[in-house]
Design an enzyme around this catalytic site. Structure first.
Site, PDB file in Angstrom:
ATOM      1  N   CYS A  96       0.190   3.383   3.278  1.00  0.00           N
ATOM      2  CA  CYS A  96       0.387   2.123   2.563  1.00  0.00           C
ATOM      3  C   CYS A  96       0.479   2.346   1.070  1.00  0.00           C
ATOM      4  CB  CYS A  96      -0.809   1.204   2.729  1.00  0.00           C
ATOM      5  SG  CYS A  96      -1.109   0.687   4.358  1.00  0.00           S
ATOM      6  N   CYS A 127      -0.303  -0.144  -6.443  1.00  0.00           N
ATOM      7  CA  CYS A 127       0.776   0.123  -5.477  1.00  0.00           C
ATOM      8  C   CYS A 127       1.886   0.954  -6.107  1.00  0.00           C
ATOM      9  CB  CYS A 127       1.331  -1.206  -4.967  1.00  0.00           C
ATOM     10  SG  CYS A 127       2.774  -1.015  -3.899  1.00  0.00           S
ATOM     11  N   CYS A 150       1.888  -4.830  -8.498  1.00  0.00           N
ATOM     12  CA  CYS A 150       0.448  -4.751  -8.213  1.00  0.00           C
ATOM     13  C   CYS A 150      -0.017  -3.383  -8.743  1.00  0.00           C
ATOM     14  CB  CYS A 150       0.193  -4.876  -6.718  1.00  0.00           C
ATOM     15  SG  CYS A 150       0.820  -6.432  -6.059  1.00  0.00           S
ATOM     16  N   ASN A 199      -4.894   4.596  -1.038  1.00  0.00           N
ATOM     17  CA  ASN A 199      -4.100   5.820  -0.968  1.00  0.00           C
ATOM     18  C   ASN A 199      -3.635   6.190  -2.367  1.00  0.00           C
ATOM     19  OD1 ASN A 199      -4.019   6.300   1.926  1.00  0.00           O
ATOM     20  ND2 ASN A 199      -2.880   4.389   2.017  1.00  0.00           N
ATOM     21  N   CYS A 259      10.212  -3.501  -6.083  1.00  0.00           N
ATOM     22  CA  CYS A 259       9.473  -4.761  -5.955  1.00  0.00           C
ATOM     23  C   CYS A 259       9.316  -5.349  -7.348  1.00  0.00           C
ATOM     24  CB  CYS A 259       8.095  -4.504  -5.335  1.00  0.00           C
ATOM     25  SG  CYS A 259       7.197  -6.016  -4.928  1.00  0.00           S
ATOM     26  N   CYS A 277       7.137   0.303  10.330  1.00  0.00           N
ATOM     27  CA  CYS A 277       6.871  -0.396   9.070  1.00  0.00           C
ATOM     28  C   CYS A 277       8.179  -0.472   8.283  1.00  0.00           C
ATOM     29  CB  CYS A 277       5.802   0.402   8.319  1.00  0.00           C
ATOM     30  SG  CYS A 277       5.391  -0.289   6.729  1.00  0.00           S
ATOM     31  N   SER A 308      -2.224  -9.904   1.554  1.00  0.00           N
ATOM     32  CA  SER A 308      -2.797  -8.835   0.729  1.00  0.00           C
ATOM     33  C   SER A 308      -3.775  -9.483  -0.251  1.00  0.00           C
ATOM     34  CB  SER A 308      -1.683  -8.117  -0.032  1.00  0.00           C
ATOM     35  OG  SER A 308      -0.868  -7.436   0.879  1.00  0.00           O
ATOM     36  N   LEU A 309      -5.022  -9.558   0.147  1.00  0.00           N
ATOM     37  CA  LEU A 309      -5.995 -10.302  -0.671  1.00  0.00           C
ATOM     38  C   LEU A 309      -6.586  -9.408  -1.767  1.00  0.00           C
ATOM     39  CD1 LEU A 309      -7.281 -13.100  -0.909  1.00  0.00           C
ATOM     40  CD2 LEU A 309      -9.150 -12.280   0.534  1.00  0.00           C
ATOM     41  N   HIS A 310      -7.292  -8.387  -1.373  1.00  0.00           N
ATOM     42  CA  HIS A 310      -7.756  -7.323  -2.277  1.00  0.00           C
ATOM     43  C   HIS A 310      -8.820  -7.687  -3.308  1.00  0.00           C
ATOM     44  CE1 HIS A 310      -4.577  -5.194  -0.364  1.00  0.00           C
ATOM     45  NE2 HIS A 310      -3.612  -5.658  -1.104  1.00  0.00           N
ATOM     46  N   GLY A 316       8.611  -3.694  -1.001  1.00  0.00           N
ATOM     47  CA  GLY A 316       9.103  -5.025  -1.338  1.00  0.00           C
ATOM     48  C   GLY A 316       8.239  -6.169  -0.855  1.00  0.00           C
ATOM     49  N   GLU A 317       8.524  -7.342  -1.392  1.00  0.00           N
ATOM     50  CA  GLU A 317       7.805  -8.554  -1.018  1.00  0.00           C
ATOM     51  C   GLU A 317       8.722  -9.371  -0.106  1.00  0.00           C
ATOM     52  OE1 GLU A 317       4.787 -10.233  -1.125  1.00  0.00           O
ATOM     53  OE2 GLU A 317       6.071 -11.595  -0.002  1.00  0.00           O
TER      54      GLU A 317
END
Ligand code: SAH
Ligand code: SF4
Length: 398
Positions: free
Chosen positions: A374, A143, A140, A331, A136, A129, A254-256, A200-201
């Protein structure tokens, strides 16, 4: 949890003065050779040789490149480096997940930066990963990385450097494989898959990510099939068509949330690119089929987005898109405002999604004890204070 930091040593910072040849496209590598006097007529052959040493053999020293003439090796060494990032720490979780904190030297006037890279071994694969940015911009709310301001984009060299360093540490180079071969995911290569799901994005650092992933997929080097490379985005809609056309890797979204009012809150980028626009871009993603689906990530937040009505709406929204749904138990991190959904509720949610015909694996949290799961990644400069870590451990144990 095992902390190998002392054993690996925190090493000397890599010399920043000479530019690195790691992570350059073939064209840029050719330019770098011409710049030190290699005749243009030879560059193709020299690039092929270097590519082999860099990406198949994992050379860290020009001196090891025995197929390259001694004079050229010395010239290369005078002008360039193959330096890897410095390892600040290496931790191994109870479940085998490894997390590295890497430090890259300063660029220009900037300071050295630190990022995290995670390796997750599973029975049939080993997934690395990678981070694409330091921090970032997107904040969000669930996160941990999002609480760290963006410091800067990583270069292609730094993204590829994460792959090489992980393979160094895992001893994932020839020698482990049948003589003369570089190993493939099928023959037991440890890093068999790559996900751009670290800090990061990635679509806000498009050019560097594109260059790095092209190197990861190059058949004469690291050689991972594009099906084994997944880029996760929080929904930078205008860059999705270019991701399909220019990178051709697998896409994760990443819908969520299934309603704009809630997604506006959880993933603030939704205010710019709402759900309908995001899903239109997904429908148009090239090459989709039953065997090549988009992954939709959905973090399970207790009493926030985990009702069965949400599950039904999710299924309705994704109709017509070849999709996998990845349910991610939230998490926790110190100071986070959310709780993870109850396990029963996650299973009920998954059942609705399954019944509609979607595979919906619940992602088992990996490496939670070393904060490698994550959304738990953050730079060393922002490392947890002892009190925060104790609070987190209590949270996980509870
Ligand atoms: N910026 C990209 C890629 C990095 S995040 C993106 O957002 O897609 C990788 C995944 O982890 C994303 O799906 C993200 O939403 C999810 N994630 C972030 N924080 C999390 C947390 N605390 N618990 C579980 N998943 C989280
Ligand atoms: Fe950035 Fe992704 Fe975290 Fe959102 S989930 S803050 S986009 S890293």
């Amino acid at each position: 949890m095992l902390d190998l930091t002392e054993k690996t040593g925190s090493g000397k910072a890599a010399p920043a003065a000479r530019p690195s040849l790691v992570g350059l496209s073939r064209e840029k590598l050719a330019e770098a050779l011409v710049a030190i006097g290699v005749p243009a007529s030879q560059t193709r052959m020299r690039v092929a040789q270097l590519w082999h040493w860099l990406y198949i053999r994992g050379a860290t020293d020009f001196g090891d490149m025995t197929s390259v003439s001694k004079t050229l090796r010395a010239d290369l060494d005078r002008h360039y480096t193959l330096a890897r990032p410095e390892i600040v720490s290496e931790q191994i979780s109870e479940d085998g997940t490894r997390k590295w904190l890497f430090r890259f030297p300063s660029r220009g006037a900037g300071r050295p930066v630190e990022i995290e890279t995670v390796y997750i071994p599973e029975e049939d694969r080993g997934t690395l990963c990678l981070s694409s940015q330091v921090g970032c911009t997107l904040s969000c709310t669930f996160c941990h990385t999002g609480t760290q301001k963006l410091v800067r984009n990583l270069t292609s060299e730094e993204i590829v450097g994460q792959i090489l360093m992980a393979r160094d540490r895992l001893d994932d180079y020839p020698g482990r494989f049948a003589q003369g071969t570089a190993g493939t995911p099928e023959t037991g290569r440890l890093v068999s898959n790559i996900v751009m799901m670290g800090m990061g994005e990635p679509l806000y650092n498009f050019d560097n990510v594109k260059e790095a992933l092209a190197i990861a997929a190059d058949g004469d080097g690291i050689g991972l099939s594009k099906r084994r490379i997944t880029l996760s985005t929080s929904g930078v809609v205008p860059m999705i068509p270019r991701t399909g056309a220019e990178m051709g890797v697998m896409l994760a979204i990443s819908l969520h949330a299934v309603r704009d009012d809630l997604r506006d809150e959880l993933v603030p980028l939704n205010r710019k690119y709402p759900i309908a626009e995001l899903l239109d871009a997904c429908r148009a993603y090239p090459g989709l089929s039953n065997s090549r689906r988009i992954t939709f990530e959905y973090v399970m937040l207790k009493d926030v987005n985990d009702s069965l009505a949400d599950a039904r709406e999710l299924v309705r929204l994704l109709r017509g898109i070849p999709a996998k749904i990845n349910l991610i138990p939230f998490n926790p991190w110190p100071g986070s405002a959310y709780a993870c959904s109850d396990w029963d509720q996650i299973e009920r949610f998954a059942e609705v999604v399954n019944r509609a015909g979607y595979a919906s694996p619940i992602r088992t949290p990996r490496g939670r004890d070393i904060l490698a799961a994550c959304g738990q990644l953050k730079s060393e400069s922002e490392r947890l204070k002892i009190r925060e870590r104790m609070a987190l451990e209590a949270m996980i144990a509870g």
